[in-house]
Design an enzyme around this catalytic site. Structure first.
Site, PDB file in Angstrom:
ATOM      1  N   ILE A 192       7.293  -6.130 -30.672  1.00 14.31           N
ATOM      2  CA  ILE A 192       7.986  -6.652 -29.483  1.00 14.31           C
ATOM      3  C   ILE A 192       9.237  -5.813 -29.180  1.00 14.31           C
ATOM      4  O   ILE A 192      10.238  -5.870 -29.899  1.00 14.31           O
ATOM      5  CB  ILE A 192       8.322  -8.158 -29.654  1.00 14.31           C
ATOM      6  CG1 ILE A 192       7.025  -8.944 -29.981  1.00 14.31           C
ATOM      7  CG2 ILE A 192       9.008  -8.698 -28.403  1.00 14.31           C
ATOM      8  CD1 ILE A 192       5.869  -8.764 -28.992  1.00 14.31           C
TER       9      ILE A 192
ATOM     10  N   GLU B  71       1.469  -0.807 -23.276  1.00 11.80           N
ATOM     11  CA  GLU B  71       1.182  -1.416 -21.965  1.00 11.80           C
ATOM     12  C   GLU B  71      -0.269  -1.180 -21.531  1.00 11.80           C
ATOM     13  O   GLU B  71      -0.575  -1.019 -20.350  1.00 11.80           O
ATOM     14  CB  GLU B  71       2.213  -0.992 -20.921  1.00 11.80           C
ATOM     15  CG  GLU B  71       3.578  -1.557 -21.314  1.00 11.80           C
ATOM     16  CD  GLU B  71       4.651  -1.564 -20.263  1.00 11.80           C
ATOM     17  OE1 GLU B  71       4.432  -1.021 -19.187  1.00 11.80           O
ATOM     18  OE2 GLU B  71       5.708  -2.145 -20.547  1.00 11.80           O
TER      19      GLU B  71
END
Ligand code: COS
Length: 383
Positions: free
Chosen positions: A155, A363
């Site tokens: 994260i 992503e």
């Protein structure tokens, strides 16, 4: 849309900032793994934390085309600088802008826009990467609260974050995407642990870690948009935007690498002349330039399409796929032009080569982009 002259001034200022402040600070960031506070202050002053946030909440309210124009310039410097504000102006915040309630927008967006509240996006898990819909973090309703349990992985900015957009399962185990909801969870909520920073191949100065939820109790008002089951679509829409942003970043990095390659080719003498005089070196430079131009053209076209609210799922995936793969090829050629000097730390190419590798992975990997592109093609043909 802002005025053309205003955009030009913003792009020029960002170009100056990237070249005069960020590039000279790259080695320091590489050594210390920290972005200097002076640079963070300047990023706040330029309003980059609120690039995508509408003006009514204190952001710059840039259109996709405007955002991409600025990001191409910032992308000229090591990507860790952009990463520091990237989740706040991107995936960590887009969900609130796209699907948040008015109360949620008013509560968080003004602080994120100022850079006082860092936002992170918690989708990936140890067992759920490309297959995001298989996530197992669970949010169980308990009266007017939800209780979250699960681990989120890789994260970005989690060690600095004050707010997490967390994707968790509220439906049954087999419900896949339809059973996923998004929650806005504040850092000081009991039951959140941030793991140690990951030791990465590149991107020094940008920090990622696990975010662990253990009986983390949040009010029902933390449910993004106030409805269960919408989380996966919120995540996908946020990623559509973020992948276009990423394509602009890849374009900026391509331009930087080309400048490094040309400078070295002009400086390095072999066989009695600069290696830039040799046609095999020129061929590599030409391939880099053509691909960088194609990347810029794609980003500009698809950004304008997105601003016109045309469907761009396929086109965005094409951009992310092409621009990041092109960036990888450009980095490889520039490394080759540097020869042995490219493999040691004397020139920035050694560091940038490691940094750019991530863009083909995060992503959404290149392979996931291929699946999205082909999936959309097949769907369109059938309709
Ligand atoms: N915008 C809006 N809705 C979308 C969407 C998008 N871009 N993409 C998918 N959806 C919707 C679909 O329309 C479908 O809705 P219905 O159930 O109402 O038909 C639902 O979401 C599920 O879509 P799909 O069946 O395509 O989901 P899959 O499980 O097959 O997964 C991929 C799709 C692989 C594309 C997705 O999991 C993905 O992007 N994975 C990569 C994750 C990622 O990028 N991780 C990086 C870390 S986060 S920084």
């Amino acid at each position: 849309m802002i005025d053309r002259d205003v955009l030009k001034a913003m792009v020029d200022e960002t170009r100056r900032f990237a070249r005069e402040d960020l590039v000279p600070a790259e080695e320091h960031v590489e050594e210390t793994d920290e972005i200097p506070p002076k640079i963070i202050a300047k990023i706040k002053e330029l309003g980059f934390f609120g690039m995508t946030i509408p003006e009514q909440y204190g952001g710059l309210g840039l259109s996709m085309y405007e955002e991409a124009s600025v990001v191409i310039e910032i992308g000229y410097a090591a990507p860790a600088f952009r990463s520091y504000f990237g989740t706040s102006n991107g995936v960590g915040t887009l969900g609130i802008i796209i699907d948040g309630t008015e109360e949620q927008r008013e509560r968080y967006l003004p602080h994120i826009a100022k850079g006082d509240l860092i936002a992170s996006f918690c989708l990936t898990e140890p067992g759920a990467g490309s297959d995001a819909a298989s996530l197992t973090t669970r949010a169980t309703r308990d009266g007017d609260h939800y209780v979250l349990n699960g681990t989120k992985r890789f994260i970005t900015n989690s060690p600095h974050a004050g707010l997490f957009t967390v994707f968790a399962r509220t439906g049954p185990k087999e419900s896949r995407s339809a059973g996923i909801s998004a929650f806005l969870i504040e850092r000081d909520t009991l039951g959140i642990t941030i793991g140690p920073k990951n030791r990465k191949m590149g991107f020094r100065g940008s920090h990622t870690a696990d975010v662990i939820f253990e009986d983390c109790r949040v009010p029902a008002a933390a449910l993004l948009g106030g409805s269960e089951g919408l989380g996966f679509k919120t995540a996908m829409r946020s990623l559509d935007h973020a992948r276009l942003h990423m394509s602009a970043l890849a374009t900026g990095l391509s331009l930087r690498l080309i400048d490094e390659g040309v400078a070295y080719a002009n400086e390095r003498q072999q066989f009695g002349k600069p290696i830039a005089n040799f046609q095999l070196i020129q061929a590599m430079l030409a391939d880099c330039e053509a691909e960088a131009l194609a990347s810029r053209a794609m980003v500009e076209k698809v950004s304008k399409m997105k601003d016109e609210r045309l469907p761009v799922i396929k086109e965005t995936a094409c951009c992310k796929y092409f621009t990041t793969e092109a960036l990888g090829r450009i980095a490889d050629r520039v490394m080759q032009i540097h020869g042995g000097y490219g493999y040691i730390k004397e020139y920035p190419i050694e560091r940038l080569y490691r940094d750019v590798r991530l863009l083909r992975i995060y992503e959404g990997t290149s392979q996931i982009q291929q699946l999205i592109i082909a999936g959309e093609m097949i769907k369109q043909a059938a309709s």
